[in-house]
Design a protein around this motif. Structure first.
Motif, PDB file in Angstrom:
ATOM      1  N   TYR A 199       0.842  -1.179   0.000  1.00  0.00           N
ATOM      2  CA  TYR A 199       0.000   0.000   0.000  1.00  0.00           C
ATOM      3  C   TYR A 199       0.886   1.241   0.000  1.00  0.00           C
ATOM      4  O   TYR A 199       2.055   1.183   0.366  1.00  0.00           O
TER       5      TYR A 199
ATOM      6  N   THR B  36       1.256   5.068   1.475  1.00  0.00           N
ATOM      7  CA  THR B  36       0.766   5.895   2.582  1.00  0.00           C
ATOM      8  C   THR B  36       1.558   7.193   2.633  1.00  0.00           C
ATOM      9  O   THR B  36       2.768   7.192   2.426  1.00  0.00           O
TER      10      THR B  36
ATOM     11  N   GLU C 122       3.676  -3.378   3.010  1.00  0.00           N
ATOM     12  CA  GLU C 122       2.562  -4.327   3.035  1.00  0.00           C
ATOM     13  C   GLU C 122       1.790  -4.265   4.332  1.00  0.00           C
ATOM     14  O   GLU C 122       0.594  -4.379   4.371  1.00  0.00           O
ATOM     15  N   SER C 123       2.488  -4.105   5.406  1.00  0.00           N
ATOM     16  CA  SER C 123       1.810  -4.107   6.688  1.00  0.00           C
ATOM     17  C   SER C 123       2.616  -3.284   7.661  1.00  0.00           C
ATOM     18  O   SER C 123       3.703  -2.825   7.366  1.00  0.00           O
ATOM     19  N   VAL C 124       2.068  -3.120   8.855  1.00  0.00           N
ATOM     20  CA  VAL C 124       2.783  -2.327   9.839  1.00  0.00           C
ATOM     21  C   VAL C 124       3.897  -3.124  10.499  1.00  0.00           C
ATOM     22  O   VAL C 124       4.646  -2.590  11.278  1.00  0.00           O
ATOM     23  N   ALA C 125       4.000  -4.377  10.172  1.00  0.00           N
ATOM     24  CA  ALA C 125       4.974  -5.214  10.861  1.00  0.00           C
ATOM     25  C   ALA C 125       6.395  -4.849  10.487  1.00  0.00           C
ATOM     26  O   ALA C 125       6.721  -4.629   9.334  1.00  0.00           O
ATOM     27  N   GLY C 126       7.199  -4.772  11.476  1.00  0.00           N
ATOM     28  CA  GLY C 126       8.634  -4.626  11.265  1.00  0.00           C
ATOM     29  C   GLY C 126       9.026  -3.357  10.559  1.00  0.00           C
ATOM     30  O   GLY C 126       8.407  -2.322  10.709  1.00  0.00           O
ATOM     31  N   ASN C 127      10.056  -3.430   9.772  1.00  0.00           N
ATOM     32  CA  ASN C 127      10.602  -2.228   9.173  1.00  0.00           C
ATOM     33  C   ASN C 127      10.044  -1.971   7.796  1.00  0.00           C
ATOM     34  O   ASN C 127      10.723  -1.441   6.925  1.00  0.00           O
TER      35      ASN C 127
ATOM     36  N   PHE D 130       7.997   0.179   7.200  1.00  0.00           N
ATOM     37  CA  PHE D 130       7.801   1.611   7.093  1.00  0.00           C
ATOM     38  C   PHE D 130       9.150   2.296   6.929  1.00  0.00           C
ATOM     39  O   PHE D 130       9.894   2.425   7.879  1.00  0.00           O
TER      40      PHE D 130
ATOM     41  N   PHE E 150      10.676   5.803   5.900  1.00  0.00           N
ATOM     42  CA  PHE E 150      10.231   7.176   5.706  1.00  0.00           C
ATOM     43  C   PHE E 150      11.064   7.940   4.690  1.00  0.00           C
ATOM     44  O   PHE E 150      10.566   8.837   4.042  1.00  0.00           O
ATOM     45  N   GLY E 151      12.306   7.662   4.535  1.00  0.00           N
ATOM     46  CA  GLY E 151      13.139   8.468   3.658  1.00  0.00           C
ATOM     47  C   GLY E 151      13.310   9.873   4.227  1.00  0.00           C
ATOM     48  O   GLY E 151      13.057  10.116   5.405  1.00  0.00           O
TER      49      GLY E 151
END
Lengths: 111, 117
Positions: free
Chosen positions: A32, A34, A92-97, A99, A101-102
């Motif tokens: 996804y 975001t 894909e999901s909130v799990a782990g890394n 996310f 951000f850059g």
């Protein structure tokens, strides 16, 4: 992990529409897209999320082309209070890394 | 209801001291994250909890960093023997999502600014 590329900075006059484009060439099928907004001395704030085509909420619109290799955050009629850093994230999901951000896009709205 | 809160908001530590940073997530949120944000950079992932279980700690920069969430609510990030390079803003975020399925939004706290002198 799909990393993203955004412009480092943008300037816009008050009242204009601002479009910030994010490239994510390696986006995976289940990923996804975001977008977050961050003001100085505050934590990031969720703006919008999408998978494909167009998503709109009371704050912004998110345009995602069919190949999903990029996305565009559209802020209608910006005001001075929209001056902030905008981050595009793909995962894909909130799990782990998942996310990543850059460095984001620093938007400055000029009176 | 209340958002994510963090304390203290500012912490100055002398090099070599231990520090503990607290995060109170939104009540009922299953997932909790810690991030480190250096000046001019985006937040970088440190660790992730699902309830009391620490499922991912791959972002912790060294064994001097330790996080816990013993009862599945409040979390503490501890840094032992602080170094100057630890100076940063430490952000906590929580989310309703259990890690299954689509990404859900994370709610961030205001952060703790740590300065190591």
């Amino acid at each position: 992990l799909a990393k993203t590329t955004q412009p480092i900075s943008m300037d816009s006059y008050e009242g204009q529409e601002v479009n910030i484009t994010c490239s994510h060439n390696n986006i995976a099928t289940n990923d996804y897209i975001t977008w977050y907004q961050q003001f100085p001395s505050q934590g990031p704030r969720f703006i919008i999320q999408g998978y494909k085509t167009k998503v709109t909420n009371e704050v912004a619109s998110l345009f995602i082309p069919a190949d999903r290799k990029s996305s565009t955050l559209s802020l209608p009629r910006v005001s001075l209070s929209d001056t902030a850093v905008y981050y595009c994230l793909v995962g894909e999901s909130v799990a782990g890394n998942q996310f990543y951000f850059g460095t984001g896009t620093s938007l400055t709205v000029i009176p | 209801g209340a958002g994510v809160s963090q304390s203290p908001r500012y912490k100055v530590a002398k090099r070599g001291q231990d520090v503990a940073l607290r995060c109170d997530p939104i009540s009922g949120h299953v997932s909790l994250f810690w991030y480190q944000q250096a000046l001019g950079q985006g937040p970088e992932f440190l660790t992730y909890f699902q309830n009391e279980a620490q499922l991912d700690k791959s972002g912790l920069p060294s064994d001097r960093f330790f996080a816990e969430r013993p009862e599945g609510s409040v979390s503490t990030l501890k840094i032992q023997r602080t170094q100057q390079e630890d100076s940063a803003v430490y952000l906590c975020a929580s989310s309703l999502d259990s890690g299954q399925g689509p990404t859900y939004e994370q709610y961030f706290g205001p952060g703790t600014r740590l300065t190591v002198t």
